[in-house]
Design a protein around this motif. Structure first.
Motif, mmCIF file in Angstrom:
data_model
loop_
_atom_site.group_PDB
_atom_site.id
_atom_site.type_symbol
_atom_site.label_atom_id
_atom_site.label_comp_id
_atom_site.label_asym_id
_atom_site.label_seq_id
_atom_site.Cartn_x
_atom_site.Cartn_y
_atom_site.Cartn_z
ATOM 1 N N ASN A 58 -0.746 5.817 -0.220
ATOM 2 C CA ASN A 58 -0.710 5.396 1.242
ATOM 3 C C ASN A 58 0.490 5.340 1.733
ATOM 4 O OD1 ASN A 58 -0.589 2.995 0.149
ATOM 5 N ND2 ASN A 58 -1.607 1.962 1.688
ATOM 6 N N PHE A 59 1.897 5.005 1.064
ATOM 7 C CA PHE A 59 2.955 4.742 1.661
ATOM 8 C C PHE A 59 3.819 5.434 0.398
ATOM 9 C CE2 PHE A 59 1.293 1.273 4.226
ATOM 10 C CZ PHE A 59 1.773 1.385 5.248
ATOM 11 N N ARG B 186 12.186 3.430 6.840
ATOM 12 C CA ARG B 186 11.968 2.028 6.345
ATOM 13 C C ARG B 186 12.512 2.102 4.740
ATOM 14 N NH1 ARG B 186 5.798 -0.249 6.935
ATOM 15 N NH2 ARG B 186 5.564 -1.945 5.416
ATOM 16 N N GLY C 29 1.884 -3.509 9.422
ATOM 17 C CA GLY C 29 3.033 -3.218 9.784
ATOM 18 C C GLY C 29 3.930 -4.187 9.744
ATOM 19 N N VAL C 30 4.781 -4.329 8.661
ATOM 20 C CA VAL C 30 5.279 -5.641 8.132
ATOM 21 C C VAL C 30 6.894 -5.204 8.137
ATOM 22 C CG1 VAL C 30 3.538 -6.512 6.806
ATOM 23 C CG2 VAL C 30 5.077 -5.264 5.723
ATOM 24 N N ARG D 196 -4.540 1.469 4.950
ATOM 25 C CA ARG D 196 -3.463 0.526 4.751
ATOM 26 C C ARG D 196 -4.121 -1.020 4.114
ATOM 27 N NH1 ARG D 196 0.256 0.383 10.128
ATOM 28 N NH2 ARG D 196 -2.000 0.026 11.274
ATOM 29 N N CYS D 197 -3.435 -1.406 3.170
ATOM 30 C CA CYS D 197 -4.352 -2.639 2.771
ATOM 31 C C CYS D 197 -4.017 -3.893 3.428
ATOM 32 C CB CYS D 197 -3.580 -2.873 1.202
ATOM 33 S SG CYS D 197 -1.743 -3.174 1.118
ATOM 34 N N THR D 198 -3.118 -3.651 4.643
ATOM 35 C CA THR D 198 -2.996 -4.864 5.611
ATOM 36 C C THR D 198 -3.859 -4.287 6.842
ATOM 37 O OG1 THR D 198 -1.126 -3.434 6.190
ATOM 38 C CG2 THR D 198 -0.599 -5.404 5.004
HETATM 39 C C1 UN1 Z 1 2.342 -2.400 6.063
HETATM 40 O O1 UN1 Z 1 1.398 -2.805 6.709
HETATM 41 O O2 UN1 Z 1 3.468 -2.070 6.902
HETATM 42 O O3 UN1 Z 1 -0.711 -0.691 0.481
HETATM 43 C C2 UN1 Z 1 2.552 -2.344 4.702
HETATM 44 C C3 UN1 Z 1 -0.643 -1.022 1.760
HETATM 45 C C4 UN1 Z 1 0.370 -2.246 1.800
HETATM 46 C C5 UN1 Z 1 1.709 -2.007 2.613
HETATM 47 C C6 UN1 Z 1 1.286 -2.435 3.773
HETATM 48 N N1 UN1 Z 1 0.977 -2.558 0.450
HETATM 49 O O4 UN1 Z 1 -1.108 -0.630 2.842
#
Ligand code: UN1
Length: 477
Positions: free
Chosen positions: A148-149, A102, A439-440, A279-281
Motif C-alpha cells: 500500500n506504500f 516522502r 497521513g503521518v 491504509r493501516c491508519t
Molecule cells: C500514513 O497514514 O501516512 O500501512 C502512513 C500503512 C501504514 C502507514 C500509514 N504503515 O498504512
C-alpha cells in the motif's frame, strides 16, 4: 525485458517472473520482474552478511553522503516515479508523487541521523573507571514490506537500516515490484558497496520464510497483516532474533457534539476513503455522539457523492481502484458481512465500470452498526467505513478503545477539555485532534499499541532502537 533481483550489486534473473499489472487497467503491464528462488535468497543473505562489517565501519559522513544522494534523486525524479507508483498501486497520481517525495524526505532525514547516532559517557560508580554506552549496528536486517506504500514504507525501513550501519535483504510485496526496483537501483548508484542492500522479489512463503529462519539475519522489520506478523514474531523469538512489527488497525475517529462539522466531515472522508481506504491508519470506525450524528451522516454522504472514482492517472480522480482481485473480493465479502449482520448501507458499495477494466469500487458507508459486528472488529483495508452511534463522550471513548488494535485514533471537537482527555485516554500509538487518523509526518515516531504493533517504534530518531544494539563499555584508563 525482465527486471532482475539485486544480489551483491549484480542484477540477476531467475527461472520465473511475475507481471506487475496496473489495477486501473488490467491490460497495462507495468513490467516483468524476476522471482527469486531459494538459492538466490541464500546468496543475498550471504552477500549482506559479508558486507556487514565493512558497511558498519564506514564513517557517518560516508553514509550521510550515500543517503543524501538517494534523497536528492528521489526528489528530482518524483514526477516519473510517482506516476510509476500510481500505475502499479492505484493511488491517484498526486498521492503517488507525494509518496515519492516522502521517501526522499525520509532518506534525507536519516542521512542526518547517521551523523547523530547517540551515545553516553558516564563516570562509573567505581573510582577510576569510565563508562561508555555506544550503539552498534544490529547486523543483517530483513525488510518485508506491504503493497500500500510501495516506496515510503521501504524507505522508512531501509534508510534507517543503512544510516545506522546495517545491511539489508529487502523483500517487497509482489504486487508492487517496480517502485522497489527503482528505489534499490537508486540506492546502488548512489554508491552502496556490494551486498549492503539486496532485493528479492517473490512470495513470502519462499523468501520471507528463509529470512525469518536464517541465523545470519539478526532482525526483521515487517509491515503487513497480523497473521504474518505472528509468524515473524514466532520465528524470530524462537532463535532470539529481533523483530519490529507494524500490523493492522481498526482506527476510531470520534466526532463529538461540539465538533466543527466541516472539519469532522473532512477528517472522516479523507481518513476513511482516500487511498481507497488501503491504509493501516484509515479511519474505519466513525464513532459519533447523538447530538451531531444525523447531521454528520448526511454531510458525509453528500461529500461521498462528489468523490470521483477512476483511473489513478486521470487528472480528476479522487479515489483510485482497489489494488487487486483478492483485495476486491475481500472488500465485497465485508460488504455482505455487514449487510448480513444488520448494518445499514446508506451509500456506495457498488462495483463501478470505467473506460478501462480495473478494480473500481464505490466508497461505502454503513450506519446503525454496533461495535460488536465483524465490520467493526476486523480490518477491512478497503473504502468501507462504519458509523457507531454513542450517547455521549464517555461512551464514545469506551467504544473507541474497545478494539484489539491500537494504531491510530482521532477525535473531532472544539473543546479543549475533550481534546486533552481523548489525547490522554485513547489507547493508540498515534492520536489526532481535528485531523484525519491517516497521513503521518516522517520525522516523528510511528507505531501502535495492543495488536497493531510489536517491538520498538519506526521513524524519527526512535528508529535507532530497532536498528542498533547497545554496548556498555567499562574502561579503566
Ligand atoms: C500514513 O497514514 O501516512 O500501512 C502512513 C500503512 C501504514 C502507514 C500509514 N504503515 O498504512
Amino acid at each position: 525485458m525482465v527486471n532482475g533481483n539485486l544480489i551483491a550489486n549484480e542484477w540477476v534473473e531467475g527461472s520465473m517472473t511475475v507481471a506487475d499489472v496496473n489495477p486501473s487497467d488490467l491490460s497495462d503491464v507495468v513490467g516483468e520482474f524476476a522471482v527469486a528462488d531459494e538459492a538466490q535468497v541464500d546468496d543475498a543473505i550471504a552477500a549482506a552478511a559479508a558486507a556487514a562489517p565493512g558497511w558498519a565501519a564506514t564513517t557517518p559522513a560516508e553514509r550521510f553522503a550515500v543517503l543524501e544522494r538517494v534523497g536528492l534523486e528521489l526528489e528530482s525524479r518524483a514526477p516519473e516515479l510517482g506516476k510509476q507508483l500510481s500505475r502499479e498501486e492505484g493511488k491517484p497520481r498526486a498521492e503517488g508523487v507525494g509518496e515519492v517525495l516522502r521517501a526522499s524526505h525520509l532518506f534525507r532525514f536519516f542521512a542526518g541521523e547517521a551523523l547523530r547516532i547517540p551515545g553516553e559517557h558516564l563516570r562509573s560508580v567505581r573510582p577510576g573507571v569510565d563508562v561508555d554506552v555506544v550503539r552498534e549496528p544490529l547486523g543483517v536486517v530483513g525488510v518485508i514490506t506491504p503493497w500500500n506504500f510501495p516506496i515510503a514504507i521501504p524507505a522508512w525501513k531501509i534508510a534507517p537500516a543503512l544510516a545506522y550501519g546495517c545491511t539489508v535483504v529487502f523483500k517487497p510485496a509482489e504486487l508492487v515490484p517496480a517502485s522497489a526496483w527503482s528505489l534499490v537501483d537508486i540506492c546502488v548508484r548512489a554508491g552502496l558497496p556490494a551486498g549492503a542492500l539486496n532485493l528479492l522479489v517473490g512470495p513470502g512463503r519462499v523468501i520471507g520464510e528463509r529470512l525469518l529462519h536464517d541465523p545470519r539475519v539478526s532482525g526483521v522489520t515487517f509491515t503487513g497483516s497480523q497473521v504474518v506478523g505472528a509468524r515473524v514474531a514466532g520465528a524470530l523469538a524462537a532463535r532470539f532474533g529481533k523483530y519490529q512489527l507494524e500490523m493492522g488497525g481498526k482506527n476510531p475517529l470520534v466526532v463529538l457534539d461540539d465538533a466543527d462539522l466541516e472539519i469532522a466531515v473532512d477528517c472522516a472522508v479523507q481518513g476513511a476513503f482516500f487511498q481507497t481506504g488501503q491504509r493501516c491508519t484509515a479511519s474505519s470506525r466513525l464513532i459519533v455522539t447523538d447530538g451531531i450524528h444525523d447531521r454528520f451522516v448526511d454531510a458525509v454522504v453528500e461529500r461521498m457523492r462528489t468523490l470521483r472514482v477512476g483511473h489513478a492517472l486521470a487528472g480528476d480522480t479522487d479515489i483510485g481502484p482497489v489494488v487487486s482481485a483478492d483485495q476486491l473480493e475481500q472488500d465485497l465479502d465485508y460488504l455482505s458481512v455487514g449487510r448480513d449482520e444488520g448494518a445499514d448501507l446508506v451509500h456506495g458499495g457498488a462495483r463501478l465500470e470505467r473506460e478501462t477494466d480495473g478494480y473500481f469500487l464505490e466508497p461505502a458507508l454503513f450506519v446503525s452498526t454496533s461495535n460488536e459486528m465483524r465490520v467493526n472488529r476486523e480490518e477491512i483495508f478497503g473504502p468501507i467505513a462504519t458509523v457507531v452511534r454513542a450517547a455521549d463522550a464517555d461512551q464514545a471513548l469506551a467504544l473507541a478503545n474497545d478494539t484489539e488494535f491500537g494504531l491510530s485514533a482521532g477525535v473531532c471537537t472544539t473543546s479543549l477539555a475533550h481534546a486533552a482527555r481523548f489525547r490522554d485516554q485513547l489507547q493508540a500509538g498515534i492520536v489526532t485532534v481535528n485531523l484525519p487518523t491517516a497521513g503521518v509526518d516522517f520525522h516523528v515516531p510511528f507505531g501502535g499499541t495492543k495488536g497493531s504493533s510489536s517491538g520498538s517504534r519506526e521513524q524519527g530518531r526512535y528508529a535507532v532502537e530497532f536498528f542498533t544494539t547497545v554496548k556498555t563499555a567499562y574502561v579503566r584508563p
